[in-house]
Design a protein around this motif. Sequence first.
Motif, short mmCIF file in Angstrom:
data_model
loop_
_atom_site.label_atom_id
_atom_site.label_comp_id
_atom_site.label_asym_id
_atom_site.label_seq_id
_atom_site.Cartn_x
_atom_site.Cartn_y
_atom_site.Cartn_z
N LYS A 118 0.85 -1.19 0.00
CA LYS A 118 0.00 0.00 0.00
C LYS A 118 0.88 1.24 0.00
O LYS A 118 1.78 1.38 0.82
N PHE A 128 -10.21 7.36 8.65
CA PHE A 128 -11.35 6.95 7.84
C PHE A 128 -12.59 7.70 8.31
O PHE A 128 -12.62 8.24 9.41
N LYS A 133 -15.85 1.99 7.69
CA LYS A 133 -14.86 2.17 6.62
C LYS A 133 -13.52 1.59 7.03
O LYS A 133 -12.80 1.03 6.19
N GLU A 136 -13.97 -2.12 6.63
CA GLU A 136 -14.09 -2.45 5.21
C GLU A 136 -12.73 -2.42 4.51
O GLU A 136 -12.37 -3.35 3.79
N GLU A 137 -11.97 -1.34 4.73
CA GLU A 137 -10.65 -1.22 4.10
C GLU A 137 -9.70 -2.29 4.60
O GLU A 137 -8.97 -2.90 3.83
N LYS A 140 -10.63 -5.70 3.18
CA LYS A 140 -10.28 -5.75 1.75
C LYS A 140 -8.80 -6.11 1.60
O LYS A 140 -8.45 -6.98 0.78
N LEU A 141 -7.94 -5.47 2.38
CA LEU A 141 -6.51 -5.79 2.33
C LEU A 141 -6.24 -7.21 2.80
O LEU A 141 -5.40 -7.91 2.23
#
Length: 158
Positions: A118, A128, A133, A136-137, A140-141
């Motif tokens: 990243k 965030f 969020k 969620e982020e 996702k990673l």
Amino acid sequence: MSATNSVNGTVPNEVVTSPFLKAIVQQIRGQDTYGVYRNWSDELILKPYVISKQKKREISVEGDVDPVTVGRIMAFYRAVAARIEQETGLLSQVVVDLSHEGFGWALVFSGRLLLTVKTLRDAHRFGFESLEKVAEEGEKLVQKGVELAQKFPEVGRL
């Protein structure tokens, strides 16, 4: 401070149900050598990760990145590594390289396999819009890292 010390006296459902948010709290408490966060609620520990767009605009990008912000970034990516480790069983490590201007990289790797890469920009303003969020982020990673670890398990074991 009491065991239920939080912003509004209750712990929100997303903290209770999100494995990623639990992993961040675990990372922060694990680095707490003086027991400062011992009686803090999970919500209160995670509160610095929530920064509104208005507040982000107010944060200056002049000068070095605040050490507390660097610690928050490290805890976030350590939580990513911990979750990947839980899912795959591969030992995962984190490297965060930040310049004094707030630019750099966050790498999560296992063996010789880069699980998450990243690019970090404006690290001064890391945060965030909501805890949802953040979760969620992070997830996702984690999912991208797990997919790579499952695709190339032999590289992760090197």
